[in-house]
Design a protein around this motif. Structure first.
Motif, mmCIF file in Angstrom:
data_model
loop_
_atom_site.group_PDB
_atom_site.id
_atom_site.type_symbol
_atom_site.label_atom_id
_atom_site.label_comp_id
_atom_site.label_asym_id
_atom_site.label_seq_id
_atom_site.Cartn_x
_atom_site.Cartn_y
_atom_site.Cartn_z
ATOM 1 N N ARG A 44 0.800 -1.229 0.000
ATOM 2 C CA ARG A 44 0.000 0.000 0.000
ATOM 3 C C ARG A 44 0.835 1.283 0.000
ATOM 4 O O ARG A 44 0.594 2.195 -0.794
ATOM 5 N N GLY A 45 1.810 1.368 0.877
ATOM 6 C CA GLY A 45 2.596 2.586 0.990
ATOM 7 C C GLY A 45 3.582 2.801 -0.140
ATOM 8 O O GLY A 45 3.754 3.921 -0.618
ATOM 9 N N VAL A 46 4.210 1.729 -0.600
ATOM 10 C CA VAL A 46 5.271 1.873 -1.602
ATOM 11 C C VAL A 46 4.788 1.677 -3.035
ATOM 12 O O VAL A 46 5.378 2.220 -3.967
ATOM 13 N N LEU A 47 3.739 0.903 -3.220
ATOM 14 C CA LEU A 47 3.203 0.626 -4.558
ATOM 15 C C LEU A 47 1.672 0.685 -4.507
ATOM 16 O O LEU A 47 0.989 -0.338 -4.657
ATOM 17 N N PRO A 48 1.113 1.881 -4.330
ATOM 18 C CA PRO A 48 -0.344 1.980 -4.149
ATOM 19 C C PRO A 48 -1.158 1.456 -5.337
ATOM 20 O O PRO A 48 -2.233 0.891 -5.142
ATOM 21 N N ARG A 49 -0.658 1.603 -6.534
ATOM 22 C CA ARG A 49 -1.395 1.080 -7.691
ATOM 23 C C ARG A 49 -1.382 -0.450 -7.678
ATOM 24 O O ARG A 49 -2.384 -1.094 -7.996
ATOM 25 N N ARG A 50 -0.264 -1.030 -7.325
ATOM 26 C CA ARG A 50 -0.173 -2.492 -7.236
ATOM 27 C C ARG A 50 -1.102 -2.989 -6.129
ATOM 28 O O ARG A 50 -1.726 -4.035 -6.246
ATOM 29 N N TRP A 51 -1.198 -2.242 -5.054
ATOM 30 C CA TRP A 51 -2.110 -2.590 -3.961
ATOM 31 C C TRP A 51 -3.563 -2.525 -4.459
ATOM 32 O O TRP A 51 -4.354 -3.426 -4.177
ATOM 33 N N ALA A 52 -3.910 -1.483 -5.214
ATOM 34 C CA ALA A 52 -5.268 -1.368 -5.754
ATOM 35 C C ALA A 52 -5.581 -2.561 -6.667
ATOM 36 O O ALA A 52 -6.685 -3.125 -6.620
ATOM 37 N N HIS A 53 -4.619 -2.944 -7.483
ATOM 38 C CA HIS A 53 -4.809 -4.118 -8.349
ATOM 39 C C HIS A 53 -5.034 -5.362 -7.496
ATOM 40 O O HIS A 53 -5.972 -6.132 -7.754
ATOM 41 N N SER A 54 -4.224 -5.556 -6.482
ATOM 42 C CA SER A 54 -4.347 -6.740 -5.622
ATOM 43 C C SER A 54 -5.709 -6.787 -4.934
ATOM 44 O O SER A 54 -6.324 -7.860 -4.830
ATOM 45 N N ALA A 73 -5.143 -14.369 -4.139
ATOM 46 C CA ALA A 73 -5.454 -13.222 -4.992
ATOM 47 C C ALA A 73 -4.886 -11.931 -4.417
ATOM 48 O O ALA A 73 -4.259 -11.150 -5.131
ATOM 49 N N VAL A 74 -5.079 -11.707 -3.140
ATOM 50 C CA VAL A 74 -4.589 -10.455 -2.552
ATOM 51 C C VAL A 74 -3.070 -10.461 -2.405
ATOM 52 O O VAL A 74 -2.431 -9.412 -2.405
ATOM 53 N N LEU A 75 -2.470 -11.642 -2.341
ATOM 54 C CA LEU A 75 -1.013 -11.754 -2.161
ATOM 55 C C LEU A 75 -0.246 -12.005 -3.456
ATOM 56 O O LEU A 75 0.988 -12.001 -3.443
ATOM 57 N N HIS A 76 -0.924 -12.215 -4.563
ATOM 58 C CA HIS A 76 -0.237 -12.688 -5.773
ATOM 59 C C HIS A 76 0.893 -11.765 -6.233
ATOM 60 O O HIS A 76 1.865 -12.232 -6.794
ATOM 61 N N ASP A 77 0.805 -10.473 -5.973
ATOM 62 C CA ASP A 77 1.835 -9.526 -6.417
ATOM 63 C C ASP A 77 2.699 -8.990 -5.276
ATOM 64 O O ASP A 77 3.439 -8.018 -5.473
ATOM 65 N N VAL A 78 2.654 -9.620 -4.124
ATOM 66 C CA VAL A 78 3.419 -9.122 -2.974
ATOM 67 C C VAL A 78 4.921 -9.078 -3.278
ATOM 68 O O VAL A 78 5.647 -8.227 -2.754
ATOM 69 N N GLY A 79 5.389 -9.928 -4.166
ATOM 70 C CA GLY A 79 6.805 -9.968 -4.518
ATOM 71 C C GLY A 79 7.308 -8.736 -5.252
ATOM 72 O O GLY A 79 8.510 -8.570 -5.436
ATOM 73 N N TYR A 80 6.402 -7.856 -5.654
ATOM 74 C CA TYR A 80 6.816 -6.581 -6.246
ATOM 75 C C TYR A 80 7.334 -5.605 -5.195
ATOM 76 O O TYR A 80 7.990 -4.622 -5.551
ATOM 77 N N ALA A 81 7.021 -5.827 -3.942
ATOM 78 C CA ALA A 81 7.473 -4.913 -2.884
ATOM 79 C C ALA A 81 8.993 -4.798 -2.954
ATOM 80 O O ALA A 81 9.698 -5.818 -2.953
ATOM 81 N N PRO A 82 9.510 -3.586 -3.043
ATOM 82 C CA PRO A 82 10.956 -3.409 -3.224
ATOM 83 C C PRO A 82 11.810 -4.148 -2.192
ATOM 84 O O PRO A 82 12.843 -4.712 -2.542
ATOM 85 N N ARG A 83 11.370 -4.187 -0.966
ATOM 86 C CA ARG A 83 12.193 -4.838 0.062
ATOM 87 C C ARG A 83 12.235 -6.368 -0.081
ATOM 88 O O ARG A 83 13.082 -7.024 0.496
ATOM 89 N N LEU A 84 11.326 -6.910 -0.881
ATOM 90 C CA LEU A 84 11.279 -8.364 -1.068
ATOM 91 C C LEU A 84 11.968 -8.817 -2.345
ATOM 92 O O LEU A 84 12.182 -10.002 -2.550
ATOM 93 N N ALA A 85 12.296 -7.885 -3.214
ATOM 94 C CA ALA A 85 12.831 -8.216 -4.532
ATOM 95 C C ALA A 85 14.271 -8.713 -4.439
ATOM 96 O O ALA A 85 15.199 -7.931 -4.302
ATOM 97 N N GLU A 86 14.420 -10.012 -4.499
ATOM 98 C CA GLU A 86 15.757 -10.621 -4.500
ATOM 99 C C GLU A 86 16.171 -11.034 -5.907
ATOM 100 O O GLU A 86 17.285 -10.779 -6.323
ATOM 101 N N THR A 87 15.249 -11.678 -6.625
ATOM 102 C CA THR A 87 15.562 -12.125 -7.989
ATOM 103 C C THR A 87 15.037 -11.135 -9.026
ATOM 104 O O THR A 87 15.434 -11.194 -10.181
#
Length: 187
Positions: A18-28, A53-67
Protein backbone atom coordinates in the motif's frame (compact mmCIF):
# COMPACT_ATOMS: atom_id res chain seq x y z
CA UNK A 1 -14.70 -14.75 2.32
CA UNK A 2 -13.67 -13.48 5.66
CA UNK A 3 -11.71 -16.27 7.27
CA UNK A 4 -8.60 -15.82 9.39
CA UNK A 5 -6.32 -16.71 6.47
CA UNK A 6 -7.93 -14.07 4.24
CA UNK A 7 -7.62 -11.40 6.94
CA UNK A 8 -3.98 -12.30 7.49
CA UNK A 9 -3.24 -12.29 3.74
CA UNK A 10 -4.87 -8.90 3.30
CA UNK A 11 -2.85 -7.46 6.19
CA UNK A 12 0.42 -8.81 4.81
CA UNK A 13 -0.27 -7.57 1.27
CA UNK A 14 -1.40 -4.17 2.52
CA UNK A 15 1.67 -3.78 4.73
CA UNK A 16 4.00 -4.63 1.86
CA UNK A 17 2.31 -2.83 -1.03
CA UNK A 18 0.00 0.00 0.00
CA UNK A 19 2.60 2.59 0.99
CA UNK A 20 5.27 1.87 -1.60
CA UNK A 21 3.20 0.63 -4.56
CA UNK A 22 -0.34 1.98 -4.15
CA UNK A 23 -1.40 1.08 -7.69
CA UNK A 24 -0.17 -2.49 -7.24
CA UNK A 25 -2.11 -2.59 -3.96
CA UNK A 26 -5.27 -1.37 -5.75
CA UNK A 27 -4.81 -4.12 -8.35
CA UNK A 28 -4.35 -6.74 -5.62
CA UNK A 29 -7.51 -5.60 -3.84
CA UNK A 30 -9.41 -5.75 -7.14
CA UNK A 31 -8.12 -9.24 -7.90
CA UNK A 32 -9.25 -10.40 -4.45
CA UNK A 33 -12.66 -8.82 -5.00
CA UNK A 34 -13.10 -10.90 -8.18
CA UNK A 35 -13.02 -14.05 -6.03
CA UNK A 36 -16.40 -13.18 -4.51
CA UNK A 37 -18.14 -14.18 -7.74
CA UNK A 38 -16.30 -17.51 -7.80
CA UNK A 39 -17.10 -18.65 -4.26
CA UNK A 40 -19.98 -20.90 -5.33
CA UNK A 41 -17.71 -22.72 -7.79
CA UNK A 42 -14.75 -23.09 -5.43
CA UNK A 43 -16.54 -24.09 -2.23
CA UNK A 44 -14.09 -24.58 0.62
CA UNK A 45 -11.17 -23.31 -1.49
CA UNK A 46 -12.67 -19.83 -1.87
CA UNK A 47 -10.74 -18.47 1.13
CA UNK A 48 -7.51 -19.96 -0.21
CA UNK A 49 -8.10 -18.30 -3.57
CA UNK A 50 -8.98 -14.97 -1.92
CA UNK A 51 -5.73 -15.14 0.06
CA UNK A 52 -3.68 -15.96 -3.04
CA UNK A 53 -5.45 -13.22 -4.99
CA UNK A 54 -4.59 -10.45 -2.55
CA UNK A 55 -1.01 -11.75 -2.16
CA UNK A 56 -0.24 -12.69 -5.77
CA UNK A 57 1.83 -9.53 -6.42
CA UNK A 58 3.42 -9.12 -2.97
CA UNK A 59 6.80 -9.97 -4.52
CA UNK A 60 6.82 -6.58 -6.25
CA UNK A 61 7.47 -4.91 -2.88
CA UNK A 62 10.96 -3.41 -3.22
CA UNK A 63 12.19 -4.84 0.06
CA UNK A 64 11.28 -8.36 -1.07
CA UNK A 65 12.83 -8.22 -4.53
CA UNK A 66 15.76 -10.62 -4.50
CA UNK A 67 15.56 -12.12 -7.99
CA UNK A 68 13.44 -9.40 -9.57
CA UNK A 69 10.85 -12.03 -10.50
CA UNK A 70 7.87 -11.19 -8.32
CA UNK A 71 6.14 -14.61 -8.21
CA UNK A 72 9.32 -16.26 -6.91
CA UNK A 73 10.25 -13.42 -4.55
CA UNK A 74 6.71 -13.26 -3.15
CA UNK A 75 6.45 -17.02 -2.66
CA UNK A 76 9.81 -17.19 -0.91
CA UNK A 77 8.78 -14.34 1.39
CA UNK A 78 5.50 -16.05 2.27
CA UNK A 79 7.21 -19.39 2.85
CA UNK A 80 10.35 -18.23 4.63
CA UNK A 81 9.13 -15.26 6.65
CA UNK A 82 5.52 -16.22 7.32
CA UNK A 83 5.52 -20.02 7.08
CA UNK A 84 2.40 -19.69 4.91
CA UNK A 85 0.24 -22.58 3.79
CA UNK A 86 1.98 -24.58 1.05
CA UNK A 87 -0.93 -24.42 -1.37
CA UNK A 88 -1.14 -20.65 -0.93
CA UNK A 89 2.58 -20.25 -1.58
CA UNK A 90 2.44 -22.46 -4.66
CA UNK A 91 -0.50 -20.48 -6.07
CA UNK A 92 1.37 -17.20 -5.58
CA UNK A 93 4.53 -18.65 -7.12
CA UNK A 94 2.72 -19.95 -10.19
CA UNK A 95 0.02 -17.34 -10.74
CA UNK A 96 -0.95 -16.49 -14.29
CA UNK A 97 1.42 -18.93 -15.97
CA UNK A 98 4.50 -17.68 -14.17
CA UNK A 99 6.46 -20.73 -15.33
CA UNK A 100 6.50 -19.28 -18.83
CA UNK A 101 7.86 -15.96 -17.58
CA UNK A 102 10.34 -17.82 -15.37
CA UNK A 103 11.60 -19.55 -18.50
CA UNK A 104 12.13 -16.17 -20.18
CA UNK A 105 14.18 -15.14 -17.13
CA UNK A 106 16.19 -18.36 -16.86
CA UNK A 107 14.42 -19.25 -13.59
CA UNK A 108 12.02 -22.00 -14.65
CA UNK A 109 13.98 -24.84 -13.05
CA UNK A 110 14.30 -22.87 -9.80
CA UNK A 111 10.58 -22.06 -9.69
CA UNK A 112 9.54 -25.64 -10.52
CA UNK A 113 11.90 -27.12 -7.94
CA UNK A 114 10.89 -24.83 -5.09
CA UNK A 115 7.21 -24.39 -5.90
CA UNK A 116 5.69 -27.13 -8.07
CA UNK A 117 2.51 -26.22 -9.89
CA UNK A 118 -0.54 -26.98 -7.78
CA UNK A 119 -2.50 -29.89 -9.22
CA UNK A 120 -5.88 -28.25 -8.78
CA UNK A 121 -6.68 -26.93 -12.25
CA UNK A 122 -9.86 -25.05 -11.31
CA UNK A 123 -8.08 -23.18 -8.52
CA UNK A 124 -5.11 -22.33 -10.76
CA UNK A 125 -7.43 -21.20 -13.57
CA UNK A 126 -9.54 -19.15 -11.15
CA UNK A 127 -6.51 -17.15 -10.01
CA UNK A 128 -5.61 -16.48 -13.66
CA UNK A 129 -9.19 -15.35 -14.23
CA UNK A 130 -9.15 -12.98 -11.26
CA UNK A 131 -5.76 -11.49 -12.17
CA UNK A 132 -6.37 -11.19 -15.89
CA UNK A 133 -9.80 -9.58 -15.61
CA UNK A 134 -8.63 -6.82 -13.26
CA UNK A 135 -6.93 -3.58 -14.35
CA UNK A 136 -3.81 -2.18 -12.69
CA UNK A 137 -6.17 0.18 -10.82
CA UNK A 138 -8.33 -2.65 -9.49
CA UNK A 139 -11.29 -2.29 -11.84
CA UNK A 140 -12.95 -5.10 -13.77
CA UNK A 141 -11.97 -5.54 -17.40
CA UNK A 142 -11.98 -8.15 -20.14
CA UNK A 143 -9.09 -10.53 -20.52
CA UNK A 144 -8.36 -9.24 -24.02
CA UNK A 145 -8.19 -5.64 -22.80
CA UNK A 146 -5.91 -6.73 -19.93
CA UNK A 147 -3.54 -8.56 -22.26
CA UNK A 148 -3.38 -5.54 -24.57
CA UNK A 149 -2.81 -3.24 -21.56
CA UNK A 150 0.12 -5.36 -20.36
CA UNK A 151 1.70 -5.39 -23.82
CA UNK A 152 1.18 -1.64 -24.09
CA UNK A 153 2.80 -1.04 -20.72
CA UNK A 154 5.77 -3.37 -21.13
CA UNK A 155 6.23 -3.47 -24.90
CA UNK A 156 6.35 -6.59 -27.04
CA UNK A 157 10.08 -7.28 -27.07
CA UNK A 158 11.02 -7.24 -23.38
CA UNK A 159 10.79 -10.17 -20.99
CA UNK A 160 7.22 -9.44 -19.92
CA UNK A 161 6.08 -8.75 -23.49
CA UNK A 162 7.57 -12.00 -24.77
CA UNK A 163 6.00 -13.86 -21.85
CA UNK A 164 2.54 -12.35 -22.40
CA UNK A 165 2.65 -13.14 -26.11
CA UNK A 166 3.57 -16.76 -25.33
CA UNK A 167 1.11 -17.10 -22.45
CA UNK A 168 -1.88 -15.39 -24.09
CA UNK A 169 -3.44 -18.60 -25.51
CA UNK A 170 -3.11 -20.29 -22.10
CA UNK A 171 -4.47 -17.24 -20.28
CA UNK A 172 -7.45 -17.01 -22.63
CA UNK A 173 -8.12 -20.74 -22.17
CA UNK A 174 -7.93 -20.51 -18.35
CA UNK A 175 -10.32 -17.56 -18.30
CA UNK A 176 -12.65 -19.43 -20.66
CA UNK A 177 -12.63 -22.54 -18.47
CA UNK A 178 -13.39 -20.46 -15.39
CA UNK A 179 -16.24 -18.65 -17.12
CA UNK A 180 -17.62 -22.03 -18.26
CA UNK A 181 -17.46 -23.34 -14.68
CA UNK A 182 -19.41 -20.28 -13.52
CA UNK A 183 -22.10 -20.86 -16.12
CA UNK A 184 -22.33 -24.58 -15.29
CA UNK A 185 -22.63 -24.00 -11.53
CA UNK A 186 -26.18 -23.14 -10.47
CA UNK A 187 -26.58 -20.07 -8.29
Amino acid sequence: MSGAQVSWARMVAENELRGVLPRRWAHSEGVAQRVVGLARVLGEDADLLASAAVLHDVGYAPRLAETGFHPLDGARFLRDVHGADERLVRLVANHSFALLEAEERGLREVLEAEFPLLEQPLLVDALVYCDMTTTPDGDRTTVRFRLAEILGRYGTDGVVGRFIRRASPEILAAVGRTEAALVAQPR
